[in-house]
Design a protein around this motif. Sequence first.
Motif, PDB file in Angstrom:
ATOM      1  N   SER A  56       0.834  -0.557   0.217  1.00 25.67           N
ATOM      2  CA  SER A  56      -0.122  -0.026  -0.214  1.00 25.67           C
ATOM      3  C   SER A  56       1.084   1.105  -0.066  1.00 25.67           C
ATOM      4  N   GLY A  57       0.468   2.283  -0.529  1.00 24.82           N
ATOM      5  CA  GLY A  57       0.642   3.561  -0.714  1.00 24.82           C
ATOM      6  C   GLY A  57       0.503   4.881  -0.673  1.00 24.82           C
ATOM      7  N   VAL A  58       0.392   5.571  -0.608  1.00 29.36           N
ATOM      8  CA  VAL A  58      -0.406   6.960  -0.906  1.00 29.36           C
ATOM      9  C   VAL A  58      -1.181   7.206  -2.836  1.00 29.36           C
ATOM     10  N   ALA A  68       7.566  -0.618  -4.606  1.00 31.09           N
ATOM     11  CA  ALA A  68       7.275  -1.874  -5.082  1.00 31.09           C
ATOM     12  C   ALA A  68       6.851  -3.282  -5.700  1.00 31.09           C
ATOM     13  N   ILE A  69       7.764  -3.092  -6.551  1.00 30.25           N
ATOM     14  CA  ILE A  69       8.005  -4.051  -7.081  1.00 30.25           C
ATOM     15  C   ILE A  69       9.266  -4.984  -7.077  1.00 30.25           C
ATOM     16  N   ALA A  70      10.165  -3.636  -6.682  1.00 27.48           N
ATOM     17  CA  ALA A  70      11.221  -4.683  -5.443  1.00 27.48           C
ATOM     18  C   ALA A  70      11.377  -5.773  -4.720  1.00 27.48           C
ATOM     19  N   ALA A  71       9.948  -5.120  -3.887  1.00 21.17           N
ATOM     20  CA  ALA A  71       9.824  -5.748  -2.743  1.00 21.17           C
ATOM     21  C   ALA A  71       8.884  -6.871  -3.171  1.00 21.17           C
ATOM     22  N   GLY A  72       8.651  -7.574  -3.604  1.00 21.11           N
ATOM     23  CA  GLY A  72       7.759  -8.490  -4.866  1.00 21.11           C
ATOM     24  C   GLY A  72       6.380  -9.053  -4.911  1.00 21.11           C
ATOM     25  N   ALA A  73       5.597  -7.381  -4.050  1.00 18.29           N
ATOM     26  CA  ALA A  73       4.177  -7.493  -4.704  1.00 18.29           C
ATOM     27  C   ALA A  73       3.770  -7.697  -6.019  1.00 18.29           C
ATOM     28  N   ASP A  74       3.113  -8.162  -5.282  1.00 20.27           N
ATOM     29  CA  ASP A  74       1.518  -8.845  -6.454  1.00 20.27           C
ATOM     30  C   ASP A  74       0.486  -7.708  -6.650  1.00 20.27           C
ATOM     31  N   ALA A  75       0.307  -6.782  -6.253  1.00 20.38           N
ATOM     32  CA  ALA A  75      -1.085  -6.331  -6.338  1.00 20.38           C
ATOM     33  C   ALA A  75       0.214  -4.574  -5.005  1.00 20.38           C
ATOM     34  N   ILE A  76      -0.622  -3.676  -5.447  1.00 18.25           N
ATOM     35  CA  ILE A  76      -0.685  -2.422  -5.337  1.00 18.25           C
ATOM     36  C   ILE A  76      -2.265  -1.846  -4.588  1.00 18.25           C
ATOM     37  N   LEU A  77      -1.743  -0.995  -3.853  1.00 16.46           N
ATOM     38  CA  LEU A  77      -3.136  -0.392  -3.424  1.00 16.46           C
ATOM     39  C   LEU A  77      -2.792   1.008  -2.933  1.00 16.46           C
ATOM     40  N   VAL A  78      -3.904   1.556  -3.780  1.00 15.65           N
ATOM     41  CA  VAL A  78      -3.113   3.371  -3.718  1.00 15.65           C
ATOM     42  C   VAL A  78      -4.584   3.926  -2.995  1.00 15.65           C
ATOM     43  N   HIS A  79      -4.220   5.394  -2.553  1.00 12.43           N
ATOM     44  CA  HIS A  79      -5.417   6.616  -2.402  1.00 12.43           C
ATOM     45  C   HIS A  79      -5.663   6.896  -4.178  1.00 12.43           C
ATOM     46  N   TYR A 112      -8.442   3.417  -4.344  1.00 13.78           N
ATOM     47  CA  TYR A 112      -9.516   3.926  -4.596  1.00 13.78           C
ATOM     48  C   TYR A 112      -9.500   5.409  -3.479  1.00 13.78           C
ATOM     49  N   HIS A 113     -10.620   6.246  -3.718  1.00 13.05           N
ATOM     50  CA  HIS A 113     -10.260   8.080  -3.565  1.00 13.05           C
ATOM     51  C   HIS A 113     -10.858   8.201  -2.729  1.00 13.05           C
ATOM     52  N   LEU A 114     -12.505   8.439  -3.137  1.00 14.93           N
ATOM     53  CA  LEU A 114     -12.892   9.404  -1.196  1.00 14.93           C
ATOM     54  C   LEU A 114     -13.236   8.282  -0.840  1.00 14.93           C
ATOM     55  N   PRO A 115     -13.898   7.113  -1.459  1.00 11.99           N
ATOM     56  CA  PRO A 115     -13.944   6.258  -0.331  1.00 11.99           C
ATOM     57  C   PRO A 115     -12.614   5.598   0.271  1.00 11.99           C
ATOM     58  N   LEU A 116     -11.736   6.028   0.321  1.00  9.05           N
ATOM     59  CA  LEU A 116     -10.452   5.072   1.188  1.00  9.05           C
ATOM     60  C   LEU A 116     -11.009   6.707   2.253  1.00  9.05           C
ATOM     61  N   ASP A 117     -10.637   7.858   2.246  1.00  8.37           N
ATOM     62  CA  ASP A 117     -11.493   9.101   3.109  1.00  8.37           C
ATOM     63  C   ASP A 117     -12.654   9.133   3.370  1.00  8.37           C
ATOM     64  N   ALA A 118     -13.204   8.017   3.745  1.00  7.66           N
ATOM     65  CA  ALA A 118     -15.034   8.284   4.288  1.00  7.66           C
ATOM     66  C   ALA A 118     -14.859   7.577   4.871  1.00  7.66           C
ATOM     67  N   HIS A 119     -14.202   6.043   4.580  1.00  8.89           N
ATOM     68  CA  HIS A 119     -14.602   5.290   5.906  1.00  8.89           C
ATOM     69  C   HIS A 119     -13.960   5.360   7.055  1.00  8.89           C
ATOM     70  N   ALA A 120     -15.490   5.085   8.292  1.00  8.46           N
ATOM     71  CA  ALA A 120     -15.871   5.588   9.278  1.00  8.46           C
ATOM     72  C   ALA A 120     -14.467   5.160  10.473  1.00  8.46           C
ATOM     73  N   GLU A 121     -13.537   4.485  10.102  1.00  8.86           N
ATOM     74  CA  GLU A 121     -12.727   3.320  11.138  1.00  8.86           C
ATOM     75  C   GLU A 121     -11.047   3.358   9.976  1.00  8.86           C
ATOM     76  N   LEU A 122     -11.219   3.071   9.022  1.00 12.54           N
ATOM     77  CA  LEU A 122      -9.576   2.880   8.555  1.00 12.54           C
ATOM     78  C   LEU A 122      -9.514   4.144   7.567  1.00 12.54           C
ATOM     79  N   GLY A 123     -10.310   4.678   7.428  1.00 10.68           N
ATOM     80  CA  GLY A 123     -10.386   5.591   5.851  1.00 10.68           C
ATOM     81  C   GLY A 123      -9.100   7.193   6.377  1.00 10.68           C
ATOM     82  N   ASN A 124      -9.088   7.562   6.065  1.00  4.67           N
ATOM     83  CA  ASN A 124      -8.091   8.813   5.819  1.00  4.67           C
ATOM     84  C   ASN A 124      -8.310   9.819   6.931  1.00  4.67           C
ATOM     85  N   ASN A 125      -9.621   9.970   7.228  1.00  7.75           N
ATOM     86  CA  ASN A 125      -9.656  11.096   7.795  1.00  7.75           C
ATOM     87  C   ASN A 125      -9.816  10.391   9.503  1.00  7.75           C
ATOM     88  N   ALA A 126     -10.583   9.248   9.713  1.00  7.01           N
ATOM     89  CA  ALA A 126     -10.912   8.507  10.920  1.00  7.01           C
ATOM     90  C   ALA A 126      -9.748   8.677  11.791  1.00  7.01           C
TER      91      ALA A 126
END
Length: 267
Positions: A56-58, A68-79, A112-126
């Motif tokens: 994951s990253g911003v 992420a490639i150097a770390a052997g990632a199969d998937a990347i999750l960003v905002h 995930y842009h706005l959904p990642l801001d808005a999550h009530a527990e795990l999002g950017n704002n919370a």
Amino acid sequence: MQDPDRHAACAPQGGATTRDALLAALDALLDPARFQDYGPNGLQVEGRRQVRRLVSGVSASLALIEAAIAAGADAILVHHGLFWRGQRGTVTGWIKPRLQRLLVHDVNLYAYHLPLDAHAELGNNAQLGHRLGFVPPQGGWGRFGEQQLGFWGDCDATDAAQLAARAEATLGRAVICIPGDGRPIRRVAWCSGGAQGYFEAAIAAGADAFLTGEISEPQAHLARECGVAFLACGHHATERYGAPAVGAHVAGLLGIEHHFIDIDNPA
């Protein structure tokens, strides 16, 4: 800006899931269909079917993709993903090397842009609220603004200067503070990133101070005239916590590895 979570593994090692199962878990958690957003949420670039390691990253910058490639990632999750409303739809300039690296190495990109801001527990704002020591009122964080993206909670700062000092210590960067009328900060409102346009809604919600990533020219005047403090704490700095929190959560559910990689950004 250093963070103890940088490059930290946050889930059990050795498990595997699928590209589609990871997408389903992210969609179930973040509910992107609820939002009118500035670009597509979900799987933006399709990679290999099997996923063992999630990074994951911003932002989906070339630096993050390479790390992420150097770390052997199969998937990347960003905002901040690769595709936004108003783009020309051509694979030229800056977007070509980013896409090229993802495709050559068969790495999935989820954004995930706005959904990642808005999550009530795990999002950017919370997550930002918890890091800054804000306290949710009984029943959970207060919400305000367009699509309920703004949060508010209780605060015990004696004034805006003390709150700014707390934000600087927590986020590791300088804060622009327009102090308002010097009142104690009992109710604080915030919205991560470039949410300076939410300031008037925060004032209407009864905030003594509003915290976001950026400031534009009108907000300084509003703070002085309305008495409500305005703190600009950095776009990247205020949005560093949602992606790793969500990444760790879904990785734990699916039994795969998760690593957060922070590519520093002064903006």
